[in-house]
Scaffold this motif. Structure first.
Motif, PDB file in Angstrom:
ATOM      1  N   PHE A  21       0.876  -1.071   0.145  1.00 49.08           N
ATOM      2  CA  PHE A  21      -0.120  -0.114  -0.060  1.00 49.08           C
ATOM      3  C   PHE A  21       0.762   1.152  -0.098  1.00 49.08           C
ATOM      4  O   PHE A  21       1.813   1.314   0.873  1.00 49.08           O
ATOM      5  N   PRO A  22       0.928   1.988  -0.925  1.00 52.92           N
ATOM      6  CA  PRO A  22       1.632   3.250  -1.098  1.00 52.92           C
ATOM      7  C   PRO A  22       1.841   4.238   0.193  1.00 52.92           C
ATOM      8  O   PRO A  22       2.786   4.765   0.375  1.00 52.92           O
ATOM      9  N   GLY A  23       0.452   4.318   0.832  1.00 51.70           N
ATOM     10  CA  GLY A  23       0.744   5.243   1.952  1.00 51.70           C
ATOM     11  C   GLY A  23       1.408   4.785   3.177  1.00 51.70           C
ATOM     12  O   GLY A  23       1.898   5.569   4.044  1.00 51.70           O
ATOM     13  N   MET A  24       1.728   3.354   3.096  1.00 51.93           N
ATOM     14  CA  MET A  24       2.567   2.745   4.338  1.00 51.93           C
ATOM     15  C   MET A  24       3.856   2.260   3.737  1.00 51.93           C
ATOM     16  O   MET A  24       4.592   1.521   4.579  1.00 51.93           O
ATOM     17  N   TRP A  25       4.174   2.546   2.638  1.00 56.52           N
ATOM     18  CA  TRP A  25       5.388   1.902   2.189  1.00 56.52           C
ATOM     19  C   TRP A  25       6.861   2.272   2.795  1.00 56.52           C
ATOM     20  O   TRP A  25       7.627   1.504   2.912  1.00 56.52           O
ATOM     21  N   ASP A  26       6.990   3.636   3.479  1.00 55.43           N
ATOM     22  CA  ASP A  26       7.952   4.095   4.148  1.00 55.43           C
ATOM     23  C   ASP A  26       7.683   3.540   5.554  1.00 55.43           C
ATOM     24  O   ASP A  26       8.619   4.019   6.543  1.00 55.43           O
ATOM     25  N   TRP A  27       6.853   2.947   5.995  1.00 54.36           N
ATOM     26  CA  TRP A  27       6.585   2.560   7.524  1.00 54.36           C
ATOM     27  C   TRP A  27       7.536   1.369   7.798  1.00 54.36           C
ATOM     28  O   TRP A  27       7.940   0.646   6.957  1.00 54.36           O
ATOM     29  N   ASP A  28       7.758   1.244   9.083  1.00 55.11           N
ATOM     30  CA  ASP A  28       8.323   0.039   9.570  1.00 55.11           C
ATOM     31  C   ASP A  28       7.628  -1.125   9.519  1.00 55.11           C
ATOM     32  O   ASP A  28       6.442  -1.119   9.550  1.00 55.11           O
ATOM     33  N   ARG A  29       8.103  -2.313   8.689  1.00 58.09           N
ATOM     34  CA  ARG A  29       7.519  -3.387   8.460  1.00 58.09           C
ATOM     35  C   ARG A  29       6.996  -4.140   9.827  1.00 58.09           C
ATOM     36  O   ARG A  29       5.969  -5.002   9.507  1.00 58.09           O
ATOM     37  N   GLN A  30       7.233  -3.925  11.045  1.00 54.93           N
ATOM     38  CA  GLN A  30       6.767  -4.354  12.036  1.00 54.93           C
ATOM     39  C   GLN A  30       5.484  -3.631  12.633  1.00 54.93           C
ATOM     40  O   GLN A  30       4.708  -4.453  13.177  1.00 54.93           O
ATOM     41  N   ILE A  31       5.155  -2.617  11.890  1.00 53.26           N
ATOM     42  CA  ILE A  31       3.936  -1.919  12.077  1.00 53.26           C
ATOM     43  C   ILE A  31       2.926  -2.322  11.091  1.00 53.26           C
ATOM     44  O   ILE A  31       1.755  -2.688  11.258  1.00 53.26           O
ATOM     45  N   THR A  32       3.320  -2.491   9.618  1.00 59.67           N
ATOM     46  CA  THR A  32       2.512  -2.928   8.655  1.00 59.67           C
ATOM     47  C   THR A  32       2.251  -4.518   8.580  1.00 59.67           C
ATOM     48  O   THR A  32       0.981  -5.088   8.215  1.00 59.67           O
ATOM     49  N   MET A  33       3.123  -5.484   9.330  1.00 63.35           N
ATOM     50  CA  MET A  33       2.810  -6.714   9.052  1.00 63.35           C
ATOM     51  C   MET A  33       1.699  -7.510   9.833  1.00 63.35           C
ATOM     52  O   MET A  33       1.102  -8.213   9.265  1.00 63.35           O
ATOM     53  N   PRO A  34       1.338  -6.894  10.994  1.00 65.67           N
ATOM     54  CA  PRO A  34      -0.004  -7.374  11.637  1.00 65.67           C
ATOM     55  C   PRO A  34      -1.195  -7.084  10.928  1.00 65.67           C
ATOM     56  O   PRO A  34      -2.050  -7.896  10.623  1.00 65.67           O
ATOM     57  N   LEU A  35      -1.108  -6.060   9.949  1.00 64.42           N
ATOM     58  CA  LEU A  35      -2.193  -5.725   9.184  1.00 64.42           C
ATOM     59  C   LEU A  35      -2.309  -6.548   7.507  1.00 64.42           C
ATOM     60  O   LEU A  35      -3.408  -6.881   7.425  1.00 64.42           O
ATOM     61  N   VAL A  36      -1.077  -6.831   7.356  1.00 64.87           N
ATOM     62  CA  VAL A  36      -0.911  -7.678   6.232  1.00 64.87           C
ATOM     63  C   VAL A  36      -1.641  -9.181   6.599  1.00 64.87           C
ATOM     64  O   VAL A  36      -2.298  -9.637   5.834  1.00 64.87           O
ATOM     65  N   GLN A  59      -3.575  -9.948   8.983  1.00 64.34           N
ATOM     66  CA  GLN A  59      -5.050  -9.610   9.022  1.00 64.34           C
ATOM     67  C   GLN A  59      -5.713  -9.779   8.125  1.00 64.34           C
ATOM     68  O   GLN A  59      -7.078 -10.099   7.684  1.00 64.34           O
ATOM     69  N   GLY A  60      -5.217  -8.955   6.784  1.00 60.53           N
ATOM     70  CA  GLY A  60      -5.659  -9.102   5.491  1.00 60.53           C
ATOM     71  C   GLY A  60      -5.844 -10.350   4.968  1.00 60.53           C
ATOM     72  O   GLY A  60      -6.884 -10.722   4.312  1.00 60.53           O
ATOM     73  N   LEU A  61      -4.951 -11.355   5.128  1.00 64.01           N
ATOM     74  CA  LEU A  61      -5.053 -12.672   4.696  1.00 64.01           C
ATOM     75  C   LEU A  61      -6.121 -13.287   5.433  1.00 64.01           C
ATOM     76  O   LEU A  61      -6.945 -14.214   4.867  1.00 64.01           O
ATOM     77  N   ASP A  62      -6.190 -13.335   6.746  1.00 59.65           N
ATOM     78  CA  ASP A  62      -7.062 -13.893   7.454  1.00 59.65           C
ATOM     79  C   ASP A  62      -8.509 -13.551   6.983  1.00 59.65           C
ATOM     80  O   ASP A  62      -9.513 -14.262   6.892  1.00 59.65           O
ATOM     81  N   ARG A  63      -8.748 -12.170   6.879  1.00 59.78           N
ATOM     82  CA  ARG A  63     -10.035 -11.801   6.477  1.00 59.78           C
ATOM     83  C   ARG A  63     -10.349 -12.154   4.942  1.00 59.78           C
ATOM     84  O   ARG A  63     -11.672 -12.392   4.884  1.00 59.78           O
ATOM     85  N   ALA A  64      -9.609 -12.036   4.307  1.00 59.25           N
ATOM     86  CA  ALA A  64      -9.904 -12.579   2.670  1.00 59.25           C
ATOM     87  C   ALA A  64     -10.163 -14.194   2.785  1.00 59.25           C
ATOM     88  O   ALA A  64     -11.090 -14.626   2.078  1.00 59.25           O
ATOM     89  N   LEU A  65      -9.536 -14.964   3.659  1.00 56.08           N
ATOM     90  CA  LEU A  65      -9.836 -16.387   3.684  1.00 56.08           C
ATOM     91  C   LEU A  65     -11.040 -16.767   4.420  1.00 56.08           C
ATOM     92  O   LEU A  65     -12.170 -17.358   4.135  1.00 56.08           O
ATOM     93  N   ALA A  66     -11.503 -15.928   5.460  1.00 55.33           N
ATOM     94  CA  ALA A  66     -12.849 -15.875   6.200  1.00 55.33           C
ATOM     95  C   ALA A  66     -14.097 -15.689   5.281  1.00 55.33           C
ATOM     96  O   ALA A  66     -15.105 -16.275   5.587  1.00 55.33           O
ATOM     97  N   GLY A  67     -13.652 -14.816   4.158  1.00 56.81           N
ATOM     98  CA  GLY A  67     -14.905 -14.474   3.402  1.00 56.81           C
ATOM     99  C   GLY A  67     -14.971 -15.513   2.257  1.00 56.81           C
ATOM    100  O   GLY A  67     -15.951 -15.265   1.383  1.00 56.81           O
ATOM    101  N   ARG A  68     -14.349 -16.599   2.300  1.00 55.50           N
ATOM    102  CA  ARG A  68     -14.467 -17.599   1.092  1.00 55.50           C
ATOM    103  C   ARG A  68     -15.002 -18.972   2.256  1.00 55.50           C
ATOM    104  O   ARG A  68     -14.371 -19.475   3.222  1.00 55.50           O
TER     105      ARG A  68
END
Length: 354
Positions: free
Chosen positions: A54-69, A71-80
Protein backbone atom coordinates in the motif's frame (compact mmCIF):
# COMPACT_ATOMS: atom_id res chain seq x y z
CA UNK A 1 -25.81 -0.42 -25.68
CA UNK A 2 -22.21 -0.53 -24.47
CA UNK A 3 -20.32 -3.82 -24.53
CA UNK A 4 -17.82 -4.57 -21.76
CA UNK A 5 -14.95 -6.96 -22.45
CA UNK A 6 -12.54 -8.25 -19.81
CA UNK A 7 -9.17 -10.00 -19.98
CA UNK A 8 -10.91 -13.18 -18.79
CA UNK A 9 -13.42 -12.93 -21.67
CA UNK A 10 -10.62 -12.57 -24.16
CA UNK A 11 -8.66 -15.49 -22.73
CA UNK A 12 -11.78 -17.66 -22.97
CA UNK A 13 -12.39 -16.45 -26.55
CA UNK A 14 -8.90 -17.47 -27.60
CA UNK A 15 -9.01 -20.77 -25.70
CA UNK A 16 -12.46 -22.05 -26.69
CA UNK A 17 -15.20 -19.99 -28.30
CA UNK A 18 -17.90 -22.31 -27.03
CA UNK A 19 -16.85 -21.69 -23.44
CA UNK A 20 -16.66 -17.96 -24.19
CA UNK A 21 -20.19 -18.02 -25.62
CA UNK A 22 -21.52 -19.61 -22.44
CA UNK A 23 -19.70 -17.41 -19.91
CA UNK A 24 -19.08 -13.94 -21.40
CA UNK A 25 -21.37 -11.18 -20.15
CA UNK A 26 -21.90 -10.02 -23.70
CA UNK A 27 -23.07 -13.53 -24.71
CA UNK A 28 -25.10 -15.98 -22.55
CA UNK A 29 -23.58 -14.77 -19.26
CA UNK A 30 -23.89 -18.11 -17.43
CA UNK A 31 -22.16 -19.58 -14.40
CA UNK A 32 -22.52 -22.97 -12.68
CA UNK A 33 -24.96 -23.27 -9.79
CA UNK A 34 -22.38 -25.23 -7.79
CA UNK A 35 -20.25 -23.09 -5.48
CA UNK A 36 -16.43 -23.16 -5.66
CA UNK A 37 -14.92 -26.14 -3.89
CA UNK A 38 -12.87 -24.20 -1.37
CA UNK A 39 -10.97 -21.04 -0.48
CA UNK A 40 -8.83 -19.33 -3.08
CA UNK A 41 -5.56 -19.01 -1.18
CA UNK A 42 -3.89 -17.38 -4.17
CA UNK A 43 -6.49 -14.58 -4.24
CA UNK A 44 -6.17 -14.11 -0.46
CA UNK A 45 -2.39 -13.79 -0.78
CA UNK A 46 -2.78 -11.16 -3.49
CA UNK A 47 -5.09 -9.20 -1.18
CA UNK A 48 -2.49 -9.42 1.59
CA UNK A 49 0.24 -8.20 -0.78
CA UNK A 50 -1.96 -5.23 -1.72
CA UNK A 51 -1.75 -4.19 1.93
CA UNK A 52 1.99 -4.89 2.13
CA UNK A 53 2.60 -2.64 -0.90
CA UNK A 54 0.00 0.00 0.00
CA UNK A 55 1.69 3.26 -1.12
CA UNK A 56 0.59 5.21 1.93
CA UNK A 57 2.48 2.81 4.23
CA UNK A 58 5.47 2.05 2.02
CA UNK A 59 7.92 4.00 4.20
CA UNK A 60 6.59 2.56 7.45
CA UNK A 61 8.47 0.06 9.60
CA UNK A 62 7.46 -3.48 8.55
CA UNK A 63 6.88 -4.42 12.19
CA UNK A 64 3.94 -2.02 12.07
CA UNK A 65 2.51 -3.08 8.71
CA UNK A 66 2.91 -6.87 8.96
CA UNK A 67 0.09 -7.36 11.52
CA UNK A 68 -2.19 -5.56 9.06
CA UNK A 69 -0.97 -7.80 6.23
CA UNK A 70 -1.68 -10.95 8.24
CA UNK A 71 -5.10 -9.64 9.22
CA UNK A 72 -5.82 -9.00 5.54
CA UNK A 73 -5.00 -12.60 4.68
CA UNK A 74 -7.22 -13.92 7.48
CA UNK A 75 -10.07 -11.64 6.45
CA UNK A 76 -9.82 -12.73 2.82
CA UNK A 77 -9.87 -16.42 3.74
CA UNK A 78 -12.76 -15.91 6.18
CA UNK A 79 -14.81 -14.47 3.33
CA UNK A 80 -14.46 -17.65 1.28
CA UNK A 81 -16.09 -20.99 1.76
CA UNK A 82 -14.40 -23.94 3.46
CA UNK A 83 -11.41 -21.93 4.67
CA UNK A 84 -9.45 -24.10 7.09
CA UNK A 85 -6.59 -23.61 9.50
CA UNK A 86 -4.20 -25.37 7.10
CA UNK A 87 -4.73 -22.68 4.44
CA UNK A 88 -4.28 -19.96 7.02
CA UNK A 89 -1.06 -21.46 8.38
CA UNK A 90 0.32 -22.04 4.88
CA UNK A 91 -0.45 -18.45 3.92
CA UNK A 92 1.16 -17.04 7.06
CA UNK A 93 4.33 -19.08 6.57
CA UNK A 94 4.62 -17.96 2.96
CA UNK A 95 4.14 -14.29 3.89
CA UNK A 96 6.77 -14.57 6.62
CA UNK A 97 9.30 -15.99 4.17
CA UNK A 98 8.34 -13.37 1.60
CA UNK A 99 8.98 -10.38 3.88
CA UNK A 100 12.41 -11.84 4.68
CA UNK A 101 13.26 -11.92 0.98
CA UNK A 102 11.45 -9.00 -0.63
CA UNK A 103 13.18 -5.95 0.98
CA UNK A 104 16.46 -6.74 -0.80
CA UNK A 105 14.85 -6.90 -4.25
CA UNK A 106 12.07 -4.29 -3.95
CA UNK A 107 13.95 -1.74 -6.04
CA UNK A 108 10.76 0.13 -6.81
CA UNK A 109 8.11 2.21 -5.12
CA UNK A 110 4.39 1.36 -5.39
CA UNK A 111 2.17 4.02 -6.93
CA UNK A 112 -1.20 2.21 -7.01
CA UNK A 113 -2.39 -1.24 -5.90
CA UNK A 114 -5.41 -3.17 -7.18
CA UNK A 115 -6.15 -0.32 -9.57
CA UNK A 116 -8.80 -0.67 -12.29
CA UNK A 117 -8.60 0.52 -15.88
CA UNK A 118 -11.46 1.11 -18.31
CA UNK A 119 -10.57 1.81 -21.94
CA UNK A 120 -12.92 2.46 -24.86
CA UNK A 121 -11.93 0.48 -27.95
CA UNK A 122 -12.49 1.96 -31.44
CA UNK A 123 -14.23 -1.08 -32.92
CA UNK A 124 -17.68 -1.52 -34.42
CA UNK A 125 -20.59 0.89 -34.30
CA UNK A 126 -21.39 0.52 -30.59
CA UNK A 127 -19.29 1.54 -27.57
CA UNK A 128 -16.90 -1.22 -26.54
CA UNK A 129 -15.01 -1.01 -23.25
CA UNK A 130 -12.06 -3.11 -22.13
CA UNK A 131 -12.07 -3.32 -18.34
CA UNK A 132 -9.68 -4.97 -15.91
CA UNK A 133 -7.53 -4.59 -12.83
CA UNK A 134 -3.80 -4.60 -12.14
CA UNK A 135 -2.13 -5.85 -8.97
CA UNK A 136 0.22 -2.87 -8.79
CA UNK A 137 1.69 0.07 -10.68
CA UNK A 138 5.26 0.73 -9.55
CA UNK A 139 8.05 3.14 -10.41
CA UNK A 140 11.75 2.24 -10.23
CA UNK A 141 14.77 4.33 -9.30
CA UNK A 142 14.94 5.66 -12.87
CA UNK A 143 11.33 6.94 -12.81
CA UNK A 144 10.31 4.16 -15.21
CA UNK A 145 6.85 2.64 -14.70
CA UNK A 146 6.12 -1.08 -14.45
CA UNK A 147 2.96 -3.19 -14.14
CA UNK A 148 3.43 -5.70 -11.32
CA UNK A 149 1.61 -9.02 -11.42
CA UNK A 150 1.55 -11.29 -8.35
CA UNK A 151 1.32 -14.98 -9.27
CA UNK A 152 1.01 -17.86 -6.82
CA UNK A 153 2.59 -21.10 -8.08
CA UNK A 154 1.96 -24.61 -6.72
CA UNK A 155 4.55 -26.56 -8.65
CA UNK A 156 7.46 -25.87 -10.99
CA UNK A 157 8.25 -22.37 -12.20
CA UNK A 158 6.75 -21.56 -15.60
CA UNK A 159 9.23 -21.46 -18.44
CA UNK A 160 10.84 -18.03 -18.78
CA UNK A 161 10.23 -18.02 -22.52
CA UNK A 162 6.52 -18.43 -21.82
CA UNK A 163 6.55 -15.39 -19.52
CA UNK A 164 8.22 -13.28 -22.19
CA UNK A 165 5.77 -14.43 -24.88
CA UNK A 166 2.62 -13.93 -22.75
CA UNK A 167 0.46 -11.49 -24.76
CA UNK A 168 -1.84 -10.67 -21.84
CA UNK A 169 0.85 -8.81 -19.89
CA UNK A 170 1.66 -6.57 -22.85
CA UNK A 171 -2.03 -5.94 -23.47
CA UNK A 172 -2.47 -4.71 -19.89
CA UNK A 173 0.45 -2.32 -20.42
CA UNK A 174 -1.21 -0.98 -23.56
CA UNK A 175 -4.57 -0.57 -21.82
CA UNK A 176 -3.01 1.28 -18.91
CA UNK A 177 -1.23 3.68 -21.27
CA UNK A 178 -4.57 4.43 -22.97
CA UNK A 179 -6.27 4.84 -19.60
CA UNK A 180 -3.62 7.30 -18.41
CA UNK A 181 -2.42 9.27 -21.49
CA UNK A 182 1.21 10.30 -21.34
CA UNK A 183 2.26 7.47 -19.05
CA UNK A 184 4.70 5.02 -20.63
CA UNK A 185 4.93 1.48 -19.23
CA UNK A 186 8.34 -0.07 -19.88
CA UNK A 187 7.43 -3.62 -18.93
CA UNK A 188 5.96 -6.15 -16.52
CA UNK A 189 7.31 -7.42 -13.21
CA UNK A 190 6.17 -11.01 -12.60
CA UNK A 191 6.31 -11.53 -8.84
CA UNK A 192 5.93 -15.30 -8.38
CA UNK A 193 5.40 -16.98 -5.01
CA UNK A 194 5.65 -20.75 -4.62
CA UNK A 195 3.20 -22.13 -2.06
CA UNK A 196 5.59 -24.85 -0.88
CA UNK A 197 9.35 -24.26 -0.95
CA UNK A 198 11.55 -26.79 -2.73
CA UNK A 199 14.34 -28.63 -0.93
CA UNK A 200 17.81 -27.16 -1.00
CA UNK A 201 19.13 -29.56 -3.65
CA UNK A 202 16.18 -28.63 -5.90
CA UNK A 203 16.54 -24.89 -5.45
CA UNK A 204 17.15 -22.97 -8.70
CA UNK A 205 20.58 -21.52 -9.26
CA UNK A 206 20.87 -17.71 -9.31
CA UNK A 207 21.06 -16.34 -12.85
CA UNK A 208 24.41 -15.33 -14.23
CA UNK A 209 25.15 -11.72 -15.08
CA UNK A 210 24.50 -12.48 -18.73
CA UNK A 211 21.06 -13.89 -17.91
CA UNK A 212 19.91 -11.05 -15.76
CA UNK A 213 22.30 -10.26 -12.92
CA UNK A 214 22.75 -6.68 -14.10
CA UNK A 215 21.72 -3.27 -12.84
CA UNK A 216 18.84 -4.55 -10.67
CA UNK A 217 21.10 -6.80 -8.59
CA UNK A 218 23.53 -4.17 -7.35
CA UNK A 219 21.76 -3.42 -4.06
CA UNK A 220 22.33 -6.48 -1.91
CA UNK A 221 22.87 -4.99 1.57
CA UNK A 222 19.94 -5.08 3.99
CA UNK A 223 18.13 -1.73 4.08
CA UNK A 224 16.04 -0.15 6.78
CA UNK A 225 13.90 1.68 4.16
CA UNK A 226 12.82 0.99 0.59
CA UNK A 227 15.29 1.63 -2.24
CA UNK A 228 12.84 4.05 -3.86
CA UNK A 229 11.34 6.22 -1.18
CA UNK A 230 8.03 8.04 -1.24
CA UNK A 231 7.86 11.83 -1.40
CA UNK A 232 6.39 12.17 2.09
CA UNK A 233 8.21 10.51 5.01
CA UNK A 234 4.89 10.31 6.87
CA UNK A 235 3.53 7.90 4.27
CA UNK A 236 2.05 10.46 1.93
CA UNK A 237 2.89 8.24 -1.00
CA UNK A 238 3.47 9.09 -4.63
CA UNK A 239 0.91 10.21 -7.13
CA UNK A 240 1.30 9.88 -10.88
CA UNK A 241 1.21 13.65 -11.64
CA UNK A 242 4.25 14.17 -9.41
CA UNK A 243 6.43 12.28 -11.88
CA UNK A 244 7.97 13.31 -15.15
CA UNK A 245 5.54 11.14 -17.07
CA UNK A 246 6.51 12.22 -20.56
CA UNK A 247 10.24 12.35 -19.88
CA UNK A 248 10.84 9.35 -17.63
CA UNK A 249 12.60 7.43 -20.37
CA UNK A 250 15.49 9.90 -20.47
CA UNK A 251 16.79 8.69 -17.08
CA UNK A 252 16.73 4.97 -17.88
CA UNK A 253 20.09 3.24 -18.43
CA UNK A 254 20.79 2.65 -22.10
CA UNK A 255 22.16 -0.85 -21.46
CA UNK A 256 19.27 -2.11 -19.29
CA UNK A 257 18.70 -5.84 -20.01
CA UNK A 258 15.36 -7.00 -21.40
CA UNK A 259 15.05 -9.83 -18.82
CA UNK A 260 16.21 -9.83 -15.21
CA UNK A 261 15.34 -12.67 -12.83
CA UNK A 262 15.87 -12.77 -9.08
CA UNK A 263 15.41 -15.98 -7.06
CA UNK A 264 14.74 -16.57 -3.40
CA UNK A 265 13.47 -19.25 -1.04
CA UNK A 266 10.39 -20.17 -3.03
CA UNK A 267 10.19 -16.85 -4.88
CA UNK A 268 11.07 -15.63 -8.34
CA UNK A 269 10.81 -12.13 -9.71
CA UNK A 270 11.11 -11.53 -13.46
CA UNK A 271 11.55 -8.02 -14.83
CA UNK A 272 10.40 -8.16 -18.46
CA UNK A 273 11.32 -5.00 -20.37
CA UNK A 274 9.50 -4.77 -23.70
CA UNK A 275 11.20 -3.62 -26.91
CA UNK A 276 9.90 -0.61 -28.80
CA UNK A 277 6.64 -1.35 -30.57
CA UNK A 278 5.78 -4.49 -28.57
CA UNK A 279 3.11 -2.82 -26.43
CA UNK A 280 1.55 -1.09 -29.44
CA UNK A 281 1.44 -4.43 -31.29
CA UNK A 282 -0.40 -5.97 -28.32
CA UNK A 283 -2.97 -3.16 -28.58
CA UNK A 284 -3.56 -3.87 -32.26
CA UNK A 285 -4.05 -7.56 -31.49
CA UNK A 286 -6.61 -6.66 -28.82
CA UNK A 287 -8.55 -4.50 -31.28
CA UNK A 288 -8.57 -7.37 -33.77
CA UNK A 289 -9.95 -9.80 -31.17
CA UNK A 290 -12.48 -7.24 -29.88
CA UNK A 291 -13.85 -6.74 -33.39
CA UNK A 292 -14.45 -10.49 -33.68
CA UNK A 293 -15.90 -10.79 -30.16
CA UNK A 294 -18.48 -8.08 -30.87
CA UNK A 295 -19.41 -9.36 -34.32
CA UNK A 296 -23.04 -10.64 -34.14
CA UNK A 297 -22.24 -13.17 -36.84
CA UNK A 298 -19.37 -14.68 -34.86
CA UNK A 299 -19.48 -18.48 -35.10
CA UNK A 300 -18.91 -20.33 -31.85
CA UNK A 301 -17.54 -23.83 -31.80
CA UNK A 302 -15.72 -25.95 -29.20
CA UNK A 303 -11.98 -26.40 -29.21
CA UNK A 304 -11.66 -29.76 -27.41
CA UNK A 305 -8.39 -30.74 -25.78
CA UNK A 306 -7.32 -32.21 -22.47
CA UNK A 307 -6.04 -28.83 -21.23
CA UNK A 308 -9.17 -26.95 -22.32
CA UNK A 309 -11.81 -29.45 -21.22
CA UNK A 310 -10.60 -30.92 -17.92
CA UNK A 311 -11.32 -27.75 -15.91
CA UNK A 312 -14.11 -26.29 -18.05
CA UNK A 313 -17.29 -25.60 -16.03
CA UNK A 314 -19.38 -26.02 -19.20
CA UNK A 315 -18.15 -29.47 -20.19
CA UNK A 316 -21.51 -31.26 -19.80
CA UNK A 317 -23.62 -28.99 -22.05
CA UNK A 318 -20.74 -28.79 -24.52
CA UNK A 319 -20.50 -32.59 -24.79
CA UNK A 320 -24.26 -32.79 -25.26
CA UNK A 321 -24.17 -30.26 -28.07
CA UNK A 322 -21.25 -32.01 -29.77
CA UNK A 323 -23.20 -35.30 -29.60
CA UNK A 324 -26.23 -33.71 -31.27
CA UNK A 325 -28.36 -33.67 -28.11
CA UNK A 326 -30.27 -30.68 -26.76
CA UNK A 327 -28.15 -28.95 -24.13
CA UNK A 328 -30.89 -26.50 -23.04
CA UNK A 329 -32.15 -28.77 -20.24
CA UNK A 330 -28.62 -29.16 -18.86
CA UNK A 331 -28.12 -25.40 -18.88
CA UNK A 332 -31.44 -24.78 -17.11
CA UNK A 333 -30.72 -27.37 -14.43
CA UNK A 334 -27.08 -26.61 -13.66
CA UNK A 335 -26.45 -22.98 -14.54
CA UNK A 336 -27.75 -19.49 -13.83
CA UNK A 337 -27.33 -15.94 -15.02
CA UNK A 338 -24.41 -14.20 -13.38
CA UNK A 339 -25.15 -11.31 -11.07
CA UNK A 340 -24.22 -7.80 -12.30
CA UNK A 341 -20.81 -6.53 -11.34
CA UNK A 342 -20.75 -4.67 -8.04
CA UNK A 343 -18.18 -2.44 -6.41
CA UNK A 344 -15.62 -4.35 -4.37
CA UNK A 345 -15.78 -3.91 -0.61
CA UNK A 346 -13.43 -1.11 0.41
CA UNK A 347 -10.44 -2.28 2.48
CA UNK A 348 -6.95 -1.17 3.35
CA UNK A 349 -4.56 -1.75 0.49
CA UNK A 350 -6.79 -0.98 -2.50
CA UNK A 351 -6.77 2.03 -4.78
CA UNK A 352 -4.15 4.69 -5.35
CA UNK A 353 -2.62 7.28 -3.09
CA UNK A 354 -1.97 10.95 -3.49
Amino acid sequence: MAVVLTPQDRQSFRRCRQQWDYSARARQNLEPLAAPAGPDLAAALREALAIYYFPGMWDWDRQITMPLVRQGLDRALAGRQAAGSADRELGHRLLQRYVSWAPDVDTFSPVQVEAEYDVQLPVGSQPVWYRGRIDMLAVDQHDAYWIVRHTVIDGDWPDTAGLVADPDDRTVCWAWEQFYPGLRIVGTIRNELRLRPVTRDQAPQPPSSAAGGGWLRRRRARRSWPAVRQHEPSGGGRSIPQHRRLYARASEPADAPEIVQQHGDGFRRSWLRYPDGAVAAAGRALLHDAAQMTDPAQVTRPNPSHANCRACPFLDPCLAGRAGRDSAAILRAGYRQREPDTLATARLGTGGWG
